[in-house]
Design an enzyme around this catalytic site. Structure first.
Site, PDB file in Angstrom:
ATOM      1  CB  CYS A 130      29.531  49.494  37.178  1.00 50.95           C
ATOM      2  SG  CYS A 130      30.474  50.964  37.606  1.00 50.95           S
ATOM      3  N   GLY A 264      43.201  44.063  31.197  1.00 47.40           N
ATOM      4  CA  GLY A 264      42.665  45.362  31.588  1.00 47.40           C
ATOM      5  C   GLY A 264      43.755  46.329  31.990  1.00 47.40           C
TER       6      GLY A 264
HETATM    7  O1  RRO Z   1      33.214  53.425  34.986  1.00 53.17           O
HETATM    8  C1  RRO Z   1      33.570  52.836  36.016  1.00 53.17           C
HETATM    9  O2  RRO Z   1      33.769  53.444  37.078  1.00 53.17           O
HETATM   10  C2  RRO Z   1      33.748  51.382  36.064  1.00 53.17           C
HETATM   11  C3  RRO Z   1      32.934  50.466  35.441  1.00 53.17           C
HETATM   12 BR1  RRO Z   1      31.524  50.963  34.297  1.00 53.17          BR
HETATM   13  C4  RRO Z   1      33.129  49.078  35.662  1.00 53.17           C
HETATM   14  O3  RRO Z   1      32.413  48.200  35.164  1.00 53.17           O
HETATM   15  N1  RRO Z   1      34.153  48.731  36.482  1.00 53.17           N
HETATM   16  C5  RRO Z   1      34.953  49.612  37.065  1.00 53.17           C
HETATM   17  O4  RRO Z   1      35.867  49.229  37.795  1.00 53.17           O
HETATM   18  N2  RRO Z   1      34.749  50.957  36.845  1.00 53.17           N
END
Ligand code: RRO
Length: 320
Positions: A130, A264
């Site tokens: 993340c 996505g």
């Molecule tokens: O929650 C987020 O901000 C987030 C996650 Br966990 C992730 O794995 N990838 C992303 O782009 N945002």
């Protein structure tokens, strides 16, 4: 049927974690969307041990060819997820993959141990990638750190463990190989590419989390290159994702070595995109040519309907 790490899937299209809220989708679109579920498996939004509010707003910035997010992992925490989300998600007509993230090896171990007991869960995806955590620490950028993490959690469950890789690393195949050697069942990539936007009036960072993760068509070429280099490096299955909005993008990722493809950002635009992309993919292996292929320039069979080839055929100015 496809066998993915012992899990039977109806087709190779799944969702990317955090981009499709199946519970909200049922509320908004009714049972029809669930009955005709767009994905062959459902990957849940990241779960952390403690509940999290997520990052301050704004959390999104639209790009000419994609989206940048700084969501910051809002979730109910492990206990909340087990009590409220898991029973709902277990009712989905497809296998459930739970995405988990810890801020230490102990936290990841706690999450893996908890889900190892649950028959509703087919597999776990370990989010080591993340881009939106305050610490700026991305475990998945370092092969040794990923190896230590996998070695710690592999003995805790017989369920497939998928390691979600970051594109924000200098040597992504080295991280994938370290995960494989320490017992990962599969790897998935790409998570979002770190980016930033500036507020047009204040000159300050637009996103509440300062930086964000870029997704959508803007990252498709990056994903394709990284999926190919990782698939060349490892023998375990690879889940490819990044800017997939049409079956032929999925086809390209599979040609680069992906066993499954995740959708996505496109699901935000069209919640049934997964189903459309799965049917386009099924046709991609056997397309009906819709225009002539330039002799010596056409890609073999399945790649006949490229946008750029169409442009080439249409363009009156290009030398023949
Ligand atoms: O929650 C987020 O901000 C987030 C996650 Br966990 C992730 O794995 N990838 C992303 O782009 N945002």
């Amino acid at each position: 049927m496809i066998d993915f790490c012992g899990i039977e899937l109806a087709h190779p299209i799944i969702n990317a974690s955090g981009t499709f809220d199946a519970v909200a989708a049922r509320r908004a679109f009714g049972d029809a969307l669930i009955e005709h579920f767009p994905f062959a498996a459902f990957v849940s939004k990241t779960v952390t041990v403690a509940p999290r509010q997520g990052n301050p707003p704004p959390r999104l910035w639209e790009l000419p060819a994609g989206l940048m997010n700084s969501i910051g992992l809002p979730n109910k925490g492990l206990e909340g997820y087990l009590a409220h989300d898991l029973p709902e998600l277990a009712r989905l007509p497809v296998p459930l993959i739970v995405n988990v993230m810890g801020f230490s090896r102990d936290e990841v171990a706690r999450l893996v141990r908890a889900f190892a007991q649950r028959d509703e869960v087919a597999a776990l995806e370990l989010n080591v990638s993340c881009p939106n955590v305050e610490t700026g620490l991305v475990m998945g950028a370092d092969p040794d750190e990923v190896a230590r993490l996998m070695s710690a959690v592999r003995p805790l469950t017989a369920k497939p463990l998928i390691v979600k890789l970051t594109p924000n690393a200098s040597d992504v195949p080295a991280v994938a190989l370290a995960a494989e050697r320490a017992g990962a069942s599969a790897v998935s990539l790409v998570n979002t590419v770190r980016g930033m936007a500036i507020h047009p009036r204040t000159g300050e960072p637009w996103l509440g989390g300062t930086t964000g993760g870029v997704s959508g068509p803007a990252v498709r070429a990056i994903a394709l290159a990284q999926v190919r280099s990782v698939a060349d490096a490892v023998d375990i299955p690879v889940i490819g994702m990044g800017g997939v909005s049409h079956g032929r993008h999925a086809h390209d990722l599979m040609g680069a070595g992906a066993a499954l493809v995740a959708v996505g950002t496109e699901s935000f635009r069209d919640p049934s995109a997964g189903a459309r992309i799965a049917s386009e993919l099924a046709l991609a292996g056997n397309p009906e040519p819709t225009h002539p292929i330039i002799p010596g320039r056409g890609w073999p069979g399945s790649n006949a309907d490229r946008d750029d080839l169409i442009d080439e055929v249409k363009s009156p100015c290009k030398p023949k």
